[in-house]
Design a protein around this motif. Sequence first.
Motif, short mmCIF file in Angstrom:
data_model
loop_
_atom_site.label_atom_id
_atom_site.label_comp_id
_atom_site.label_asym_id
_atom_site.label_seq_id
_atom_site.Cartn_x
_atom_site.Cartn_y
_atom_site.Cartn_z
N SER A 113 4.35 0.88 5.47
CA SER A 113 3.74 0.41 4.22
C SER A 113 3.29 -0.91 4.68
O SER A 113 4.09 -1.81 5.13
N ARG A 160 5.48 3.81 -5.43
CA ARG A 160 4.70 4.52 -4.60
C ARG A 160 5.33 5.22 -3.39
O ARG A 160 6.12 4.74 -2.87
N GLN A 207 1.03 -1.18 -0.03
CA GLN A 207 0.05 0.08 0.11
C GLN A 207 0.84 1.42 0.08
O GLN A 207 1.99 1.25 0.24
N LYS A 208 0.17 2.21 -0.25
CA LYS A 208 0.85 3.53 -0.24
C LYS A 208 1.69 3.90 1.16
O LYS A 208 0.65 3.69 2.11
#
Length: 364
Positions: A77, A144, A54-55
């Motif tokens: 993250s 990201r 995930q970001k």
Amino acid sequence: LRDNRIQLERSTPNELTISISDVVLSDEGEYTCSIFTMPVRTAKALVTVLGIPQKPQIFGHEQPIDEEKIARLTCRSSGSKPAAQLRWKKGNKELTDEGTEVVEDPNGKTFTVSSRVEFRVTKEDNEAEVTCTVDHESLQNSERSTTQKLQVHYKPTAKIEPHPQYPREGEKLQLQCDGQGNPIPQEFLWEKEGSDAPLQLSSDSVLIFPFLNKSDSGTYVCTATSSMGSVVAKYNLDVSGKRDHRAPGLTQVLLAAVSAVAAASAWCAAYLLSVFSPFAIWADASPVPSTSSTYHAVIGGVVAVIVFLLLSLLIVLGHYLIRHKGTYLTHEAKGSDDAPDADTAIINAEGGQAGGDDKKEYFI
């Protein structure tokens, strides 16, 4: 096939192909293909599903950091499989983390990665951008990242700006105490060196003089205060005299006259040079040695003598006018003090009527 995401793509005596759409982590595992022949032949394939991270999120920047204190930031993250890598940058400079922590997620398949950095901040770090980037094989050529700006509190600075820049007696003056800092100074104390009482204490950074006097001259002190401390700025005020709007005096007249004399001398020199220029040209064209330098020397000497005499005359005249400015001399007829009228005064004057022509007023 019971799962609608799994579709049979191709089936031949020699090949069997399936496809899986919307892959999830639970699709990971060992897949077996069997061909029912005599004997039965089987083949196995291990499918590994990558967990996309995930970001990242940055923590620890929520509150401003005081100057010269240590900033402690954490980047986190989750959802990566295998565990992702995190890296830091402040502006364009790479930061070395203080350590990385990897924790397995509750699903037992993915991981949450945390990274910490620590560094001492200065006022130059105010509004600096700190970036945390996650690197993972599932992202291929993309990345990201998350960027946050630092808020650094630092001590104020101040300087005093006068408006107008060169104040004169009788004019209006504003002294602007320009306070900078984070936070910006909200309190300004104005004082004058040598004075016991403060001049002004408020949130207004401007000290106003509606009408300047020479007695206002002196050193003025502005103390700018914020939550990070106080700073002092000084300004030396020297009130000059009023602008002179009167008609030009004798000195100005003499200066103008000297300028006129210099201009006239220059014109005379130019004229004399133009008069003698044919001789100079003839001398250059002749095999006889040139005498133009002699003419120039003579002309220069004449002009210098003229200028010197005129300047001397102006200086003497100016000195005389200054000493006798506004004075005059009268020669009145004696015995005229008790005369009832002007005619009787002249008749009674010494020398009679004949002397009347000699009794005049002289103005110089």
